[in-house]
Design an enzyme around this catalytic site. Sequence first.
Site, mmCIF file in Angstrom:
data_model
loop_
_atom_site.group_PDB
_atom_site.id
_atom_site.type_symbol
_atom_site.label_atom_id
_atom_site.label_comp_id
_atom_site.label_asym_id
_atom_site.label_seq_id
_atom_site.Cartn_x
_atom_site.Cartn_y
_atom_site.Cartn_z
ATOM 1 N N ALA A 165 -4.845 7.451 -4.284
ATOM 2 C CA ALA A 165 -3.499 6.986 -4.631
ATOM 3 C C ALA A 165 -3.553 5.473 -4.819
ATOM 4 O O ALA A 165 -3.157 4.714 -3.936
ATOM 5 C CB ALA A 165 -2.526 7.362 -3.523
ATOM 6 N N SER B 142 0.851 -1.201 0.000
ATOM 7 C CA SER B 142 0.000 0.000 0.000
ATOM 8 C C SER B 142 0.879 1.241 0.000
ATOM 9 O O SER B 142 2.078 1.170 -0.308
ATOM 10 C CB SER B 142 -0.945 -0.023 1.207
ATOM 11 O OG SER B 142 -1.931 0.968 1.083
ATOM 12 N N ASN B 143 0.332 2.391 0.355
ATOM 13 C CA ASN B 143 1.095 3.650 0.423
ATOM 14 C C ASN B 143 0.507 4.516 1.534
ATOM 15 O O ASN B 143 -0.543 4.193 2.089
ATOM 16 C CB ASN B 143 1.071 4.351 -0.945
ATOM 17 C CG ASN B 143 -0.346 4.708 -1.359
ATOM 18 O OD1 ASN B 143 -1.007 5.510 -0.713
ATOM 19 N ND2 ASN B 143 -0.833 4.079 -2.424
ATOM 20 N N PRO B 144 1.168 5.638 1.892
ATOM 21 C CA PRO B 144 0.743 6.387 3.098
ATOM 22 C C PRO B 144 -0.470 7.304 2.918
ATOM 23 O O PRO B 144 -0.796 8.065 3.830
ATOM 24 C CB PRO B 144 1.970 7.247 3.446
ATOM 25 C CG PRO B 144 2.970 7.038 2.377
ATOM 26 C CD PRO B 144 2.392 6.202 1.310
ATOM 27 N N SER B 145 -1.161 7.252 1.778
ATOM 28 C CA SER B 145 -2.319 8.141 1.594
ATOM 29 C C SER B 145 -3.357 7.884 2.700
ATOM 30 O O SER B 145 -3.622 6.734 3.050
ATOM 31 C CB SER B 145 -2.943 7.876 0.220
ATOM 32 O OG SER B 145 -4.194 8.502 0.144
#
Length: 403
Positions: free
Chosen positions: A280, A208-211
């Site tokens: 994102a 995943s990503n930090p959004s």
Amino acid sequence: MVLKDKRILLGVCGGIAVYKSTMLARAMIKAGALVQVVMTDAATKFVGPLTFEALTERACLTDENLFHTGGGVSHVEVARNADLIVIAPATATTIARLAGGFADNMLSASVLASKAPILLVPAMHTAMWESVPVQRNLTLLNPQQYRILPPAAGDLASGDVGPGRFPEVEDIFDAVCAVASPQDLAGWRIAVTAGPTREPMDPVRFISNPSTGKMGIEIARAAQIRGAVVDLVLGPTHLNPPSELATGSMNVRKVLTTKDMLDSTKAALAGADALIMAAAPSDDRPAQVHEHKLHKADLPKTLQMEANPDILKTLRPDFDKKVIVGFAAETTSVVESGQQKLVDKGLDLLFANPVDNGQGFGAAANQGYLLSKDGALVVVESQSKFDVANLILDQVLKIGKRK
Ligand code: CTP
């Protein structure tokens, strides 16, 4: 921004939720409103007028003022000085007074003497809320003047559970903004995506990503306040989506993976006038998803990935007539990369923002560049994500009118 210098009459009636309307008064003052509190006699039994006076830095009016003989403030003057009225909490008695036209206390006399728009926020026990007289009285209020924010459902002070709860202060605040705001997006249906996606490799691990979805959630919030019907496609996040207000409408579709987001965005966009793609989505996903948890010894040392669909690129050709907005979170060549993505993905507008400056993911504020298809570039100085959202919506409205 919409409440700046707005003269708001905050009517407070007698119920346990009175203590929460002190926080509403504070939120409106912080937003630049000039708040005049009028309390019913019953309300003063729960919280003293002094609390509201300290918060609003002006005298809190009570029935003393109505029956004052020495030239005190008149209910007509109070009415004349209100751009909008919020009655929170509104009790069964005050609703009955207003429905029946009884001007026998300072609050009902002032409200009946005013033509300003009114937001009514009822809060009471479920049985009272659902009772025939209360529901009948609500139907007697002029819908041109009154907006009713229905009570929330949940735990009540009595220990019962059901509709009747005072809504969250943030939701009432947004409903006040909606009543104060021009409804320039009324008749618009806007699809917004927000948050990251998660691509599982087994039941306990994912890419995943930090959004956090904050920017997209603020866009959805601002669009609803301006009267739009909003379809919010939301990836996994700890943030709550905006609640449905007394104006506008908020449909939330929760998704997990980029493929889910593509399907839900396609469905939302089919009925919408515009898409604002603030999410994102993960560009890649693990090629193999294991049904059971992999134990340490079985974990692969390199992860085979495969490409996810690009949502904007996939949807753009089918929705040529709609306004499509993208985002680009960058750490280098912010404007150049943004311009490249604007062209590549066939967008009308793109917000390019640096994310290596303490802003961006999860931050309260944002700054960057608003790039248009026609080559225009607007520098957006650091400001709240809600204000950035409104700048983007202003542009969407302009482009939409041209299409
Ligand atoms: N986007 C999309 N589908 C994806 C990835 C991104 O629709 N699979 C959208 C984002 O929501 C955003 C825009 O495309 O509005 C740009 O996203 P970004 O991640 O900055 O660009 P990418 O196309 O993924 O390119 P890169 O990762 O190389 O910067």
